[in-house]
Motif scaffolding. Structure first.
Motif, PDB file in Angstrom:
ATOM      1  N   LEU A  42       0.847  -1.193   0.000  1.00  0.00           N
ATOM      2  CA  LEU A  42       0.000   0.000   0.000  1.00  0.00           C
ATOM      3  C   LEU A  42       0.880   1.239   0.000  1.00  0.00           C
ATOM      4  CD1 LEU A  42      -2.642  -1.028   2.713  1.00  0.00           C
ATOM      5  CD2 LEU A  42      -2.496  -1.692   0.319  1.00  0.00           C
ATOM      6  N   VAL A  44       0.809   5.544  -0.333  1.00  0.00           N
ATOM      7  CA  VAL A  44      -0.048   6.739  -0.282  1.00  0.00           C
ATOM      8  C   VAL A  44       0.762   7.942  -0.748  1.00  0.00           C
ATOM      9  CG1 VAL A  44      -1.528   8.159   1.176  1.00  0.00           C
ATOM     10  CG2 VAL A  44      -1.245   5.738   1.712  1.00  0.00           C
ATOM     11  N   PHE A  73      -2.747   5.050  -3.368  1.00  0.00           N
ATOM     12  CA  PHE A  73      -3.802   5.965  -2.907  1.00  0.00           C
ATOM     13  C   PHE A  73      -3.367   7.423  -3.056  1.00  0.00           C
ATOM     14  CE2 PHE A  73      -4.065   1.986  -0.642  1.00  0.00           C
ATOM     15  CZ  PHE A  73      -5.417   1.658  -0.730  1.00  0.00           C
ATOM     16  N   THR A  77      -5.959  10.592   1.081  1.00  0.00           N
ATOM     17  CA  THR A  77      -6.708   9.427   1.592  1.00  0.00           C
ATOM     18  C   THR A  77      -6.758   9.459   3.120  1.00  0.00           C
ATOM     19  OG1 THR A  77      -5.981   8.135  -0.297  1.00  0.00           O
ATOM     20  CG2 THR A  77      -6.746   6.881   1.598  1.00  0.00           C
ATOM     21  N   GLN A  79      -7.320   8.017   7.134  1.00  0.00           N
ATOM     22  CA  GLN A  79      -6.932   6.883   7.974  1.00  0.00           C
ATOM     23  C   GLN A  79      -7.993   5.776   7.898  1.00  0.00           C
ATOM     24  OE1 GLN A  79      -4.073   7.121   9.992  1.00  0.00           O
ATOM     25  NE2 GLN A  79      -4.311   5.262  11.185  1.00  0.00           N
ATOM     26  N   GLU A  81     -10.194   5.083   5.559  1.00  0.00           N
ATOM     27  CA  GLU A  81     -10.189   4.377   4.272  1.00  0.00           C
ATOM     28  C   GLU A  81      -9.093   3.303   4.235  1.00  0.00           C
ATOM     29  OE1 GLU A  81     -11.265   7.152   0.581  1.00  0.00           O
ATOM     30  OE2 GLU A  81     -10.147   8.264   2.091  1.00  0.00           O
ATOM     31  N   LEU A  82      -7.908   3.682   4.723  1.00  0.00           N
ATOM     32  CA  LEU A  82      -6.790   2.732   4.698  1.00  0.00           C
ATOM     33  C   LEU A  82      -7.039   1.565   5.649  1.00  0.00           C
ATOM     34  CD1 LEU A  82      -3.799   5.214   4.536  1.00  0.00           C
ATOM     35  CD2 LEU A  82      -4.492   3.639   2.756  1.00  0.00           C
ATOM     36  N   GLU A  83      -7.619   1.868   6.807  1.00  0.00           N
ATOM     37  CA  GLU A  83      -7.913   0.796   7.765  1.00  0.00           C
ATOM     38  C   GLU A  83      -8.914  -0.195   7.178  1.00  0.00           C
ATOM     39  OE1 GLU A  83      -8.898   2.438  11.618  1.00  0.00           O
ATOM     40  OE2 GLU A  83      -6.918   3.357  11.831  1.00  0.00           O
ATOM     41  N   VAL A 100       2.740  -1.580   4.371  1.00  0.00           N
ATOM     42  CA  VAL A 100       2.450  -0.169   4.117  1.00  0.00           C
ATOM     43  C   VAL A 100       3.786   0.510   3.844  1.00  0.00           C
ATOM     44  CG1 VAL A 100       1.527   1.962   5.087  1.00  0.00           C
ATOM     45  CG2 VAL A 100       0.412  -0.223   5.617  1.00  0.00           C
ATOM     46  N   LEU A 104       4.522   7.917   5.265  1.00  0.00           N
ATOM     47  CA  LEU A 104       3.152   8.290   4.913  1.00  0.00           C
ATOM     48  C   LEU A 104       2.972   9.791   5.052  1.00  0.00           C
ATOM     49  CD1 LEU A 104       1.185   5.524   6.876  1.00  0.00           C
ATOM     50  CD2 LEU A 104       1.462   5.660   4.397  1.00  0.00           C
ATOM     51  N   LEU A 113      -1.894   1.959  11.704  1.00  0.00           N
ATOM     52  CA  LEU A 113      -2.133   1.149  10.509  1.00  0.00           C
ATOM     53  C   LEU A 113      -1.399  -0.194  10.603  1.00  0.00           C
ATOM     54  CD1 LEU A 113      -1.938   3.799   7.635  1.00  0.00           C
ATOM     55  CD2 LEU A 113      -3.994   2.648   8.479  1.00  0.00           C
TER      56      LEU A 113
END
Length: 292
Positions: A42, A44, A73, A77, A79, A81-83, A100, A104, A113
């Motif tokens: 992931l 961001v 992302f 974006t 927190q 949404e990522l969770e 991740v 970030l 996360l």
């Protein structure tokens, strides 16, 4: 008089060997299991260094036969949404490893996360459960960079039992797990850091010196015991007067190579090993899940 120069611990060559081993294990098992191992990275935002790392990881996955479930992302974006994405990946049967990509954007909490990732899919080996397993000497996914360093030392048959090991740096990413892994291998371990008094006196005692402070050229020849093994975990991008940038480590390679017996280059030392161990963690998780 002939100038002695340290032997190179070649992480690039060993990483290629690990890639080959993983590739043949995946090939042999995939028909029986019915799917390849899967890794979700992931990312961001659009940090160029992160984008390069992610491309590198995805290329390495493709090379060994791991399916990439990368998700990119927008910087804004949330927190939540990522969770939600991590929760879905935890449940996804196709995904064996999740990581991740750091750093970030400032509004996101990386630690929270990380805690959301299923420890058995924690490809980076940084979840508190996996760090706890390391402290207790139990089986679990290990932090990739220090595990890569241990594999490199093992490949070159460098004895650790009873040796004086000094780790410069105390981050949760490298320094702390590195010290624990060396301790597990029966080395006598000292952790030094930016507040240590007389760093040179500490490092000069090291049979095995691991530099992981994130400060370019911190370790110089006069800080190294003759015949020591020097592992440079530092990855620092510096720009010279004419605007050219290059990657350097925490060790002044040129001078130190005349004192040490073994040394890792930057790039080409620990970096490729970190990616190789990330893939290995994913494959370990895959086989554990399918019970083969």
């Amino acid at each position: 008089m002939e100038t002695k120069t340290a032997k190179i611990l070649d992480g690039k060559a060993l990483a290629a060997k690990i890639h080959q081993e993983l590739s043949s294990r995946i090939r042999e098992s995939q028909a029986k299991i019915g799917r390849p191992p899967g890794l979700a990275v992931l990312m961001v935002g659009d940090n160029p260094a992160s984008a390069a790392y992610v491309r590198n990881k995805e290329r390495a996955c493709a090379k060994v036969g791991i399916a990439s479930f990368g998700k990119h992302f927008q910087a804004e974006t949330t927190q939540k949404e990522l969770e939600e994405v991590i929760a879905a990946l935890n449940q996804d049967e196709q995904v064996d490893g999740i990581l991740v990509q750091l750093p970030l954007p400032d509004h996101l909490d990386a630690v929270t996360l990380l805690h959301q990732i299923d420890p058995d899919k924690d490809a980076d080996g940084l979840h508190p459960v996996n760090l706890g397993r390391l402290v207790r000497g139990e089986a679990g996914l290990r932090s990739c960079t220090p595990a890569g360093v241990m594999r490199l030392l093992q490949e070159y048959e460098i004895p650790l039992k009873g040796k004086q090991a000094v780790v410069v740096g105390r981050s949760i990413l490298v320094g702390k797990p590195m010290a624990l892994m060396l301790l597990e291998a029966d080395a006598t371990v000292t952790i030094a850091h930016s507040r240590s008094q007389d760093l040179s006196a500490i490092t000069k005692n090291a049979d095995i010196l691991i530099a992981a402070a994130g400060r370019p050229g911190l370790i110089t020849a006069d800080m190294v015991k003759p015949g020591a093994v020097v592992v440079d975990v530092g990855m620092n991008r510096i720009t010279d007067a004419s605007g050219n940038s290059r990657l350097v480590g925490d060790v002044d390679l040129e001078s130190t190579a005349g004192v040490a017996e073994f040394i890792t280059p930057v790039p080409g030392g620990v970096g490729p090993m970190t990616v190789a161990l990330l893939l290995e963690n994913t494959v370990t998780s895959y086989f554990r899940k399918v019970g083969s």
